[in-house]
Design a protein around this motif. Structure first.
Motif, mmCIF file in Angstrom:
data_model
loop_
_atom_site.group_PDB
_atom_site.id
_atom_site.type_symbol
_atom_site.label_atom_id
_atom_site.label_comp_id
_atom_site.label_asym_id
_atom_site.label_seq_id
_atom_site.Cartn_x
_atom_site.Cartn_y
_atom_site.Cartn_z
ATOM 1 N N VAL A 160 52.235 48.449 39.731
ATOM 2 C CA VAL A 160 51.067 47.563 39.645
ATOM 3 C C VAL A 160 50.103 48.098 38.593
ATOM 4 C CG1 VAL A 160 49.047 46.679 40.877
ATOM 5 C CG2 VAL A 160 51.260 46.709 42.017
ATOM 6 N N GLU A 161 49.889 49.406 38.600
ATOM 7 C CA GLU A 161 49.014 50.005 37.588
ATOM 8 C C GLU A 161 49.575 49.816 36.178
ATOM 9 O OE1 GLU A 161 48.238 54.077 38.423
ATOM 10 O OE2 GLU A 161 47.587 53.705 40.472
ATOM 11 N N GLU A 162 50.855 50.063 36.009
ATOM 12 C CA GLU A 162 51.463 49.985 34.676
ATOM 13 C C GLU A 162 51.464 48.572 34.118
ATOM 14 O OE1 GLU A 162 55.377 51.579 34.844
ATOM 15 O OE2 GLU A 162 54.719 53.663 35.034
ATOM 16 N N THR A 163 51.714 47.605 34.961
ATOM 17 C CA THR A 163 51.913 46.236 34.480
ATOM 18 C C THR A 163 50.668 45.362 34.565
ATOM 19 O OG1 THR A 163 52.629 45.434 36.657
ATOM 20 C CG2 THR A 163 54.338 46.307 35.177
ATOM 21 N N GLY A 164 49.701 45.754 35.400
ATOM 22 C CA GLY A 164 48.525 44.915 35.573
ATOM 23 C C GLY A 164 48.782 43.643 36.335
ATOM 24 N N ARG A 165 49.891 43.568 37.077
ATOM 25 C CA ARG A 165 50.180 42.348 37.832
ATOM 26 C C ARG A 165 49.314 42.274 39.091
ATOM 27 N NH1 ARG A 165 51.538 39.926 33.832
ATOM 28 N NH2 ARG A 165 51.431 38.181 35.296
ATOM 29 N N VAL A 166 49.059 41.062 39.523
ATOM 30 C CA VAL A 166 48.364 40.821 40.788
ATOM 31 C C VAL A 166 49.394 40.846 41.913
ATOM 32 C CG1 VAL A 166 47.083 39.102 42.140
ATOM 33 C CG2 VAL A 166 46.504 39.510 39.726
ATOM 34 N N PHE A 167 49.066 41.531 43.009
ATOM 35 C CA PHE A 167 50.042 41.732 44.072
ATOM 36 C C PHE A 167 49.382 41.504 45.430
ATOM 37 C CE2 PHE A 167 54.254 43.962 44.617
ATOM 38 C CZ PHE A 167 54.363 43.739 45.987
ATOM 39 N N GLN A 168 49.813 40.487 46.115
ATOM 40 C CA GLN A 168 49.321 40.172 47.461
ATOM 41 C C GLN A 168 50.379 40.549 48.496
ATOM 42 O OE1 GLN A 168 46.590 39.453 49.241
ATOM 43 N NE2 GLN A 168 46.416 37.216 49.354
ATOM 44 N N VAL A 169 49.986 41.327 49.505
ATOM 45 C CA VAL A 169 50.878 41.622 50.620
ATOM 46 C C VAL A 169 50.624 40.598 51.725
ATOM 47 C CG1 VAL A 169 51.707 43.383 52.224
ATOM 48 C CG2 VAL A 169 50.733 44.058 50.021
ATOM 49 N N GLY A 170 51.686 40.203 52.423
ATOM 50 C CA GLY A 170 51.579 39.098 53.377
ATOM 51 C C GLY A 170 50.969 39.430 54.718
ATOM 52 N N THR A 171 50.008 40.352 54.770
ATOM 53 C CA THR A 171 49.282 40.617 56.011
ATOM 54 C C THR A 171 48.194 39.562 56.159
ATOM 55 O OG1 THR A 171 48.151 42.313 54.696
ATOM 56 C CG2 THR A 171 49.735 43.076 56.323
ATOM 57 N N MET A 172 48.623 38.368 56.549
ATOM 58 C CA MET A 172 47.747 37.204 56.486
ATOM 59 C C MET A 172 46.698 37.157 57.583
ATOM 60 S SD MET A 172 50.478 34.213 57.499
ATOM 61 C CE MET A 172 51.418 34.545 56.013
#
Length: 455
Positions: free
Chosen positions: A152-164
Motif C-alpha cells: 500500500v505504501e509503495e503503490t499509493g493504492r486505496v485499500f478498504q478492509v471489509g470490517t463493515m
C-alpha cells in the motif's frame, strides 16, 4: 472523477496515509458521480460465493461491474446472471483472476475469496494499479499483513478492509466507540468479545471433485491435498454446498485456509474493541489461552489428523492490552462486546446496545458531533460508499489496513497460543513473539510452488 490505473512502486500519491495511521473521509462529499455514467468507477469482484455476492450487491448503486471471477463455474455463472439483472451491461466472466487484473478499464477489485488467497490477489492487484476492497479477515498470517502494508505504501493504492461494522447503518458500534471515548464508563478495565465457537466434524472422506470446481486453483497457495466432502447438504446461508468439507463455506474450520471463529467473528468484534480502546496503532503484550478445545490432536502446533476440521471449537483467551485493560475473547455467551469501566458497563452487538450508560443518554446525550468524530466525518451510506469516496480523495478509508492488521494480530496470536498450548509474550513494536522460535514460525507460511506472489 479521475481514477488512476498506473501502479507507482516508488512513491506515494500525494495525500495518501502514512503507515500506522489513516486519513478518513466521510459521506459529506458530493456523490454526483454515483449517478453519472462517466464518473462511476469500474469494479470487478474476485470470489463470488456468499459474501462475494453480498458486497457486490451493495455496490451496484455506486459502481459498474465489468468483470467477475471464480474458480467454481456454477457460482460464476449464477452471479454473472444476477449481475446482468442489476446493471445494463453483463460483466465478463473469468475463472482466472489474473485476467481481471490485466484489464486496464477496471479501477478497483473486490476480493471475497477464502482467506488463504487474499494476500496474493490483493498485492498483485495493487501492483496492477487497482484499488482494493478485501473481505475480512485480511490475512492468514501476520507476515502477510506486513507485506500488504508495505505494498500500500509503495503503490499509493486505496485499500478498504471489509470490517463493515465500522460503517454499520444503525451506528450501534460507532455509538459504542463514542461512549467509551467520551468517558461514559470511566476508565476502561475490561472488554469481553463474544464470538461463538466452531463445530467439529466427523471423518470427512476423499471424494471426486465436483465437475464445476477447479480444485487445484481453489487450493492455490495452500498445500496440495485431496478434496473431501460428505453428501449431506448445508441449508440456508451457504446452501448448495456440503455440510462437511474442506472447501466452500466450511473452509473457515481449517487452519490451512482460515483461522476459525477467532479470525471470522473476531475480526469484527476485536476490531471495534480495539478502536474504542484507542489501540489501533499498538497491540497486546501477552496472549493467554485460559481454556480451549481443539477437535483433533496437535503436535508442535500442527494437526496430526487431516480428515477432520482442526480449528478450535471452544475457547477463552486472555489478552493483556495497553493501559492495563483486560480483554477476553470467548466462545461462550452472547455474540457481541461487553465494555466495563469504573463508572459502568454496556453491551453491543448487531441487534442491540444496552446498559445504563446507554439509558443515561436520554438525559445526558453525547455531543452532537460525537459519532462524526469517531468516524472522521459524516457516516457513509455503506462501506462501499466510503471506499469510493476514498478512491476519489486518494485517502485511506475507514477500515484501513494498519488498524485492521494490529487488531488481527490478536486473533492470529490467539490461534497460535491454542495450537501450542502456551502463553505468548508479544512485542508490539517489533511485531514478534518474544523468546519463542517455534511460535514465531507460525507468523508466516510457505506458498505452494507455482502460486507464489508475483511482485
Amino acid at each position: 472523477m479521475t481514477f488512476s490505473h498506473q501502479a507507482t512502486r516508488r512513491s506515494f500519491l500525494q495525500g495518501t496515509a502514512a503507515a500506522g495511521s489513516a486519513a478518513f473521509l466521510g459521506a459529506s462529499m458530493s456523490r454526483a458521480w454515483a449517478q453519472s455514467p462517466n464518473e462511476r468507477p469500474v469494479f470487478a469482484t474476485i470470489g463470488l460465493r456468499n459474501q462475494g455476492w453480498g458486497i457486490t450487491a451493495k455496490s451496484f448503486k455506486f459502481a459498474d461491474f465489468a468483470a467477475m471471477a471464480d474458480v467454481d463455474a456454477n457460482v460464476l455463472g449464477e452471479n454473472i446472471e444476477k449481475a446482468s439483472m442489476r446493471q445494463s451491461k453483463k460483466p465478463d466472466a473469468y475463472k482466472d483472476y489474473r485476467k481481471v487484473l490485466d484489464r486496464k478499464d477496471i479501477d478497483a477489485v473486490m476480493i471475497a475469496t477464502p482467506d488463504h488467497w487474499h494476500t496474493k490477489i490483493a498485492v498483485e492487484a495493487m501492483y496492477a494499479g487497482k484499488d482494493v476492497y478485501c473481505e475480512k479477515p485480511l490475512t492468514l498470517t501476520i507476515a502477510e499483513g506486513k507485506l500488504i502494508e508495505k505494498v500500500v505504501e509503495e503503490t499509493g493504492r486505496v485499500f478498504q478492509v471489509g470490517t463493515m461494522q465500522r460503517s454499520e447503518s444503525e451506528q450501534r458500534f460507532l455509538l459504542a466507540v463514542a461512549l467509551v471515548q467520551n468517558g461514559r464508563i470511566g476508565t476502561v478495565q475490561k472488554v469481553t468479545c463474544g464470538i461463538n465457537g466452531m463445530e467439529s466434524s466427523p471423518v470427512i472422506p476423499v471424494v471426486p471433485v465436483p465437475a464445476e470446481l477447479d480444485w487445484d486453483f481453489w487450493l492455490g497457495p495452500a498445500p496440495k491435498v485431496d478434496y473431501r466432502a460428505l453428501p449431506e447438504m448445508r441449508e440456508g446461508y451457504g446452501g448448495g454446498v456440503p455440510l462437511f468439507s474442506n472447501c466452500h463455506y466450511a473452509f473457515r474450520n481449517w487452519h490451512e485456509y482460515s483461522g476459525g471463529k477467532l479470525t471470522d467473528w473476531g475480526a469484527h468484534h476485536v476490531d471495534i474493541a480495539c478502536w474504542a480502546l484507542g489501540a489501533t496503532e499498538t497491540g497486546p503484550s501477552k496472549i493467554t489461552p485460559i481454556e480451549f478445545s481443539l477437535p483433533v490432536e496437535y503436535k508442535d502446533g500442527n494437526p496430526l489428523v487431516h480428515d477432520q476440521y482442526n480449528a478450535a471449537t471452544s475457547f477463552k483467551i486472555g489478552v493483556d492490552m495497553p493501559n492495563e485493560v483486560e480483554m477476553i475473547i470467548t466462545s461462550e455467551g452472547d455474540n457481541g462486546i461487553l465494555f466495563e469501566g469504573t463508572k459502568g458497563r454496556f453491551f453491543v452487538n448487531r441487534g442491540k446496545i444496552t446498559g445504563k450508560p446507554v439509558e443515561d443518554l436520554q438525559d445526558n446525550p453525547l455531543p452532537e458531533d460525537a459519532i462524526e468524530k469517531v468516524y472522521g466525518g459524516p457516516v457513509s451510506e455503506n462501506h462501499t460508499a466510503n471506499f469510493i469516496d476514498s478512491m476519489k480523495s486518494r485517502k485511506q478509508p475507514i477500515s484501513d489496513v494498519w488498524s485492521h492488521n494490529r487488531m488481527l494480530e490478536i486473533c492470529h496470536l490467539s490461534n497460535i497460543a491454542m495450537r501450542l498450548n502456551r502463553e505468548l509474550e508479544w512485542d508490539p513494536k517489533n511485531r514478534e513473539i518474544v523468546g519463542d522460535d517455534l511460535a514465531n514460525s507460525f507468523l508466516s507460511r510457505e506458498y505452494r510452488k507455482g502460486f507464489e506472489i508475483n511482485m
